[in-house]
Design an enzyme around this catalytic site. Structure first.
Site, PDB file in Angstrom:
ATOM      1  N   LYS A   1       0.829  -1.217   0.000  1.00 42.23           N
ATOM      2  CA  LYS A   1       0.000   0.000   0.000  1.00 42.23           C
ATOM      3  C   LYS A   1       0.859   1.262   0.000  1.00 42.23           C
ATOM      4  CE  LYS A   1      -2.187  -0.881   3.878  1.00 42.23           C
ATOM      5  NZ  LYS A   1      -1.558  -2.153   4.287  1.00 42.23           N
TER       6      LYS A   1
ATOM      7  N   ARG B   1      -9.011   1.429   9.166  1.00 42.71           N
ATOM      8  CA  ARG B   1      -8.666   0.056   9.533  1.00 42.71           C
ATOM      9  C   ARG B   1      -9.745  -0.595  10.382  1.00 42.71           C
ATOM     10  NH1 ARG B   1      -2.687   0.773   9.129  1.00 42.71           N
ATOM     11  NH2 ARG B   1      -1.642  -1.175   9.529  1.00 42.71           N
TER      12      ARG B   1
ATOM     13  N   ARG C   1       0.070  -8.613  13.655  1.00 41.84           N
ATOM     14  CA  ARG C   1      -0.530  -7.618  12.745  1.00 41.84           C
ATOM     15  C   ARG C   1      -1.465  -8.295  11.745  1.00 41.84           C
ATOM     16  NH1 ARG C   1       4.618  -5.407  10.511  1.00 41.84           N
ATOM     17  NH2 ARG C   1       3.374  -4.020   9.230  1.00 41.84           N
TER      18      ARG C   1
ATOM     19  N   ARG D   1      11.644  -5.843   4.224  1.00 44.89           N
ATOM     20  CA  ARG D   1      11.323  -4.423   4.105  1.00 44.89           C
ATOM     21  C   ARG D   1      12.260  -3.585   4.978  1.00 44.89           C
ATOM     22  NH1 ARG D   1       5.382  -2.203   5.065  1.00 44.89           N
ATOM     23  NH2 ARG D   1       5.623  -3.012   7.174  1.00 44.89           N
TER      24      ARG D   1
ATOM     25  N   ARG E   1      11.803  -1.852  10.379  1.00 45.00           N
ATOM     26  CA  ARG E   1      10.735  -1.341  11.223  1.00 45.00           C
ATOM     27  C   ARG E   1      10.628  -2.219  12.468  1.00 45.00           C
ATOM     28  NH1 ARG E   1       5.229   0.074   7.983  1.00 45.00           N
ATOM     29  NH2 ARG E   1       4.359  -0.963   9.818  1.00 45.00           N
TER      30      ARG E   1
HETATM   31  P1  AMP Z   1       1.315   0.708   8.938  1.00 48.33           P
HETATM   32  O1  AMP Z   1       2.516   1.537   8.635  1.00 48.33           O
HETATM   33  O2  AMP Z   1       0.095   1.124   8.149  1.00 48.33           O
HETATM   34  O3  AMP Z   1       1.575  -0.767   8.845  1.00 48.33           O
HETATM   35  O4  AMP Z   1       0.947   1.008  10.464  1.00 48.33           O
HETATM   36  C1  AMP Z   1       1.844   0.724  11.498  1.00 48.33           C
HETATM   37  C2  AMP Z   1       1.127   0.684  12.827  1.00 48.33           C
HETATM   38  O5  AMP Z   1       0.540   1.960  13.098  1.00 48.33           O
HETATM   39  C3  AMP Z   1      -0.034  -0.295  12.926  1.00 48.33           C
HETATM   40  O6  AMP Z   1       0.386  -1.607  13.230  1.00 48.33           O
HETATM   41  C4  AMP Z   1      -0.841   0.322  14.064  1.00 48.33           C
HETATM   42  O7  AMP Z   1      -0.231   0.107  15.317  1.00 48.33           O
HETATM   43  C5  AMP Z   1      -0.716   1.810  13.755  1.00 48.33           C
HETATM   44  N1  AMP Z   1      -1.765   2.284  12.820  1.00 48.33           N
HETATM   45  C6  AMP Z   1      -1.587   2.760  11.562  1.00 48.33           C
HETATM   46  N2  AMP Z   1      -2.750   3.100  11.004  1.00 48.33           N
HETATM   47  C7  AMP Z   1      -3.709   2.835  11.921  1.00 48.33           C
HETATM   48  C8  AMP Z   1      -5.120   2.948  11.939  1.00 48.33           C
HETATM   49  N3  AMP Z   1      -5.801   3.408  10.869  1.00 48.33           N
HETATM   50  N4  AMP Z   1      -5.772   2.579  13.065  1.00 48.33           N
HETATM   51  C9  AMP Z   1      -5.107   2.134  14.147  1.00 48.33           C
HETATM   52  N5  AMP Z   1      -3.775   1.972  14.203  1.00 48.33           N
HETATM   53  C10 AMP Z   1      -3.072   2.323  13.101  1.00 48.33           C
END
Ligand code: AMP
Length: 223
Positions: free
Chosen positions: A13, A88, A168, A124, A157
């Site tokens: 994404k 989400r 996740r 990654r 990360r």
């Molecule tokens: P991502 O970079 O999108 O994989 O997000 C990394 C982490 O940020 C996730 O595992 C959540 O802990 C938090 N996070 C990101 N976007 C959201 C969201 N829309 N709602 C809740 N937590 C989020």
């Protein structure tokens, strides 16, 4: 236009949202990037969210909703924007409607198998300064450990560890997949095959967006 890129962690994404931004000028809004930035800046929000991010769980709806609400007020979002990692939960999807309801929207799922996701996430890397995304095999930085764009350090990360990846993916299955039904019912949900190269996936997304944008133009000329 509101473009929502949908899919599990590791589906690409973020990378595809960067390409949408570059190609169409719609700014990328990634709630994950915004949260990681807040953690790096040691803001009160960042300090609150850090542990949750590290555990691979979801930050509260209120926190992410507030971040998005503020960001989409910026002038560069007037024409539209591309969302990566938001909404989400169904509550977040409903909240997005309330904060910016009238926009034309398209939700694009990047469809990919779990085995491929895990392999990708383990390879990654991201720039800890600007958030640019790399893959050690497919898209490594030109100089090892250094971001091509800003020269910042390219690192793993904290949540790309096998146990956290599993968590996740569980969270995605239990909470985020329901968002799909929400948009399916609305008739704005599309799907692309996420298994190819970055360029192959993007060309499918581009086809969908071009068709969507052409429709918008048609509606304007008929008015
Ligand atoms: P991502 O970079 O999108 O994989 O997000 C990394 C982490 O940020 C996730 O595992 C959540 O802990 C938090 N996070 C990101 N976007 C959201 C969201 N829309 N709602 C809740 N937590 C989020």
């Amino acid at each position: 236009m509101r473009i929502i890129l949908f899919g599990p962690p590791g589906s690409g994404k973020g990378t595809q949202a960067e390409l949408v931004e570059k190609t169409y000028g719609f700014p990328k809004i990634s709630t994950g990037d915004l949260l990681r930035q807040a953690v790096r800046d040691r803001t009160p929000l960042g300090q609150k969210a850090e542990k949750t991010l590290g555990q691979g769980k979801l930050v509260s709806d209120e926190i992410v909703e507030e971040m998005v609400r503020e960001r989409i007020k910026d002038p560069d979002c007037q024409r539209g924007y591309v969302l990566d990692g938001f909404p989400r939960t169904v509550a977040q999807a409903k909240s997005l409607d309330r904060m910016d309801g009238r926009r034309k929207e398209i939700v694009i799922e990047i469809d990919i198998e779990v085995d491929t996701l895990i392999k990708r996430l383990l390879k990654r890397r991201i720039c800890s300064r600007c958030g640019a995304i790399y893959n050690l095999e497919l898209q490594p930085p030109r100089i090892e450990g250094q971001c091509d764009l800003c020269g910042g350090p390219v690192v793993e990360r904290v949540d790309d560890r096998p146990d956290i990846i599993r968590e996740r993916l569980r969270v995605y299955r239990d909470q985020t997949e329901k968002v799909k039904d929400f948009y399916l019912r609305r008739g704005v949900f599309k799907k692309v095959d996420g298994t190819g190269t970055v360029e192959e996936v993007f060309s499918q997304i581009k086809r969908l967006l071009d068709a969507e944008l052409a429709q918008g133009e048609e509606a304007k000329t008929q008015r």
